[in-house]
Scaffold this active site. Structure first.
Site, PDB file in Angstrom:
ATOM      1  N   ASP A  61       0.829  -1.218   0.000  1.00 12.45           N
ATOM      2  CA  ASP A  61       0.000   0.000   0.000  1.00 12.45           C
ATOM      3  C   ASP A  61       0.859   1.262   0.000  1.00 12.45           C
ATOM      4  O   ASP A  61       0.480   2.289   0.553  1.00 12.45           O
ATOM      5  CB  ASP A  61      -0.921  -0.014   1.229  1.00 12.45           C
TER       6      ASP A  61
ATOM      7  N   GLU B 100     -11.536   4.442   0.024  1.00 14.82           N
ATOM      8  CA  GLU B 100     -11.779   4.797   1.433  1.00 14.82           C
ATOM      9  C   GLU B 100     -12.602   6.079   1.557  1.00 14.82           C
ATOM     10  O   GLU B 100     -12.312   7.090   0.930  1.00 14.82           O
ATOM     11  CB  GLU B 100     -10.460   4.940   2.208  1.00 14.82           C
TER      12      GLU B 100
HETATM   13  C1  LIG Z   1       9.403   2.921  -1.568  1.00 16.63           C
HETATM   14  C2  LIG Z   1       8.813   3.182  -0.244  1.00 16.63           C
HETATM   15  N1  LIG Z   1       9.371   2.664   0.863  1.00 16.63           N
HETATM   16  C3  LIG Z   1       8.828   2.902   2.076  1.00 16.63           C
HETATM   17  N2  LIG Z   1       7.725   3.665   2.289  1.00 16.63           N
HETATM   18  C4  LIG Z   1       7.157   4.189   1.201  1.00 16.63           C
HETATM   19  C5  LIG Z   1       7.662   3.982  -0.094  1.00 16.63           C
HETATM   20  N3  LIG Z   1       6.858   4.617  -0.965  1.00 16.63           N
HETATM   21  C6  LIG Z   1       5.889   5.245  -0.249  1.00 16.63           C
HETATM   22  N4  LIG Z   1       6.066   4.982   1.061  1.00 16.63           N
HETATM   23  C7  LIG Z   1       5.225   5.446   2.153  1.00 16.63           C
HETATM   24  O1  LIG Z   1       3.954   4.823   1.978  1.00 16.63           O
HETATM   25  C8  LIG Z   1       2.910   5.820   2.103  1.00 16.63           C
HETATM   26  C9  LIG Z   1       2.423   6.134   0.718  1.00 16.63           C
HETATM   27  C10 LIG Z   1       1.310   5.602   0.242  1.00 16.63           C
HETATM   28  C11 LIG Z   1       0.863   5.942  -1.142  1.00 16.63           C
HETATM   29  N5  LIG Z   1      -0.588   5.740  -1.215  1.00 16.63           N
HETATM   30  C12 LIG Z   1      -1.295   6.429  -2.085  1.00 16.63           C
HETATM   31  O2  LIG Z   1      -0.772   7.204  -2.869  1.00 16.63           O
HETATM   32  C13 LIG Z   1      -2.771   6.274  -2.040  1.00 16.63           C
HETATM   33  C14 LIG Z   1      -3.544   7.244  -2.709  1.00 16.63           C
HETATM   34  C15 LIG Z   1      -4.941   7.178  -2.687  1.00 16.63           C
HETATM   35  C16 LIG Z   1      -5.730   8.183  -3.406  1.00 16.63           C
HETATM   36  C17 LIG Z   1      -6.883   7.831  -4.070  1.00 16.63           C
HETATM   37  C18 LIG Z   1      -7.635   8.787  -4.755  1.00 16.63           C
HETATM   38  C19 LIG Z   1      -7.216  10.117  -4.764  1.00 16.63           C
HETATM   39  F1  LIG Z   1      -7.934  11.054  -5.396  1.00 16.63           F
HETATM   40  C20 LIG Z   1      -6.050  10.484  -4.080  1.00 16.63           C
HETATM   41  C21 LIG Z   1      -5.301   9.520  -3.406  1.00 16.63           C
HETATM   42  C22 LIG Z   1      -5.580   6.146  -1.979  1.00 16.63           C
HETATM   43  C23 LIG Z   1      -4.813   5.193  -1.315  1.00 16.63           C
HETATM   44  O3  LIG Z   1      -5.402   4.169  -0.631  1.00 16.63           O
HETATM   45  C24 LIG Z   1      -3.412   5.240  -1.349  1.00 16.63           C
HETATM   46  O4  LIG Z   1      -2.713   4.249  -0.708  1.00 16.63           O
HETATM   47  C25 LIG Z   1       3.569   7.014   2.711  1.00 16.63           C
HETATM   48  C26 LIG Z   1       4.965   6.938   2.111  1.00 16.63           C
HETATM   49  O5  LIG Z   1       5.925   7.623   2.892  1.00 16.63           O
HETATM   50 MG   LIG Z   2      -4.016   2.613  -0.200  1.00 17.65          MG
END
Ligand SMILES: Cc1ncnc2c1ncn2[C@@H]1O[C@H](/C=C/CNC(=O)c2cc(-c3ccc(F)cc3)cc(O)c2O)C[C@H]1O
Ligand SMILES: [Mg+2]
Length: 214
Positions: free
Chosen positions: A141, A199
């Site tokens: 995720d 969500e």
């Molecule tokens: C490579 C890596 N390693 C460790 N942590 C990592 C990583 N890449 C991101 N992360 C961490 O995970 C988290 C990121 C999650 C990305 N999730 C999203 O971008 C995401 C976006 C939406 C969404 C849907 C509709 C819309 F209009 C707008 C947004 C809904 C979701 O459920 C999501 O998970 C935080 C970040 O620091």
């Molecule tokens: Mg998600």
């Protein structure tokens, strides 16, 4: 500057959840994100599918990619047996700081280990650093373009066994097209799509469950 959205969520959880009660922590986050401001937690509808997959898998070792505030960490952690372990990887130290407090509030810190760093760097180290043999369940995720490279990395690191379950969030919205194309066409996985809603909104989204066949 104002406190961040994760810190606003944490403040609300501290005020409304019962310490040690994981269910009340998840409910508080859902109440905040439904009523006050949206956040990218898996949420209630997809959360119920996550719960079912976790319960059916009954894993000893779980890896989560993308902790954020720790909402899904708490949802998964509360279903695990006492001796089971949940490793969650989060690259943003501020998010990890909030998640650590939310996981502790839920009373799950003995089962959960937060690793702060990039999944691409930490996945190859899991066996050595954390004495992990293989993973029973991986919840994916984090950034959507990282789903596929990290899955390849899990394969090459020998962390998957016959029967390991991969569960990926957001395969419709925002979508993870390269991951879905790979996993549905690979003879090494048996995949199944669970349709749901994004969500806290009425938009379509879903989870992809893929069993590694070895
Ligand atoms: C490579 C890596 N390693 C460790 N942590 C990592 C990583 N890449 C991101 N992360 C961490 O995970 C988290 C990121 C999650 C990305 N999730 C999203 O971008 C995401 C976006 C939406 C969404 C849907 C509709 C819309 F209009 C707008 C947004 C809904 C979701 O459920 C999501 O998970 C935080 C970040 O620091
Ligand atoms: Mg998600």
């Amino acid at each position: 500057t104002r406190i961040s959205r994760p810190e606003r969520i944490l403040a609300y959880v501290k005020k409304h959840a019962v310490p040690g009660d994981a269910e009340s922590v998840a409910n508080a986050i859902d109440a905040y994100c439904s009523g006050v401001e949206w956040a990218m937690n898996i949420g209630i509808d997809k959360g119920k599918i996550l719960d079912r997959v976790v319960s059916e898998t009954d894993p000893d070792t779980v890896l989560e990619l993308g902790t954020y505030c720790g909402y899904s960490t708490v949802r998964i952690g509360k279903l695990l047996r006492p001796e089971a372990r949940l490793i969650t990887i989060e690259m943003n130290p501020d998010y990890a700081k909030v998640a650590k407090q939310i996981i502790a509030l839920a009373g799950l810190d003995s089962k959960v280990e937060i690793l702060v760093g990039s999944s691409s760097e930490l996945i190859p180290q899991l066996k050595k650093k954390l004495d992990i043999k293989t993973l029973d369940l991986v919840f994916i995720d984090h950034w959507k373009e990282c789903y596929l490279p990290d899955t390849r990395c899990l394969e090459e690191s020998g962390l998957l066994h016959k029967g390991t379950v991969l569960l990926a969030d957001n395969v419709v919205c925002p979508g993870a097209p390269e991951y879905v194309k790979y996993i549905r066409n690979s003879s090494r996985y048996r995949s199944e799509y669970f349709s749901s809603r994004l969500e806290y909104l009425q938009v379509e989204d879903g989870l992809e469950k893929s069993v590694f066949l070895g």
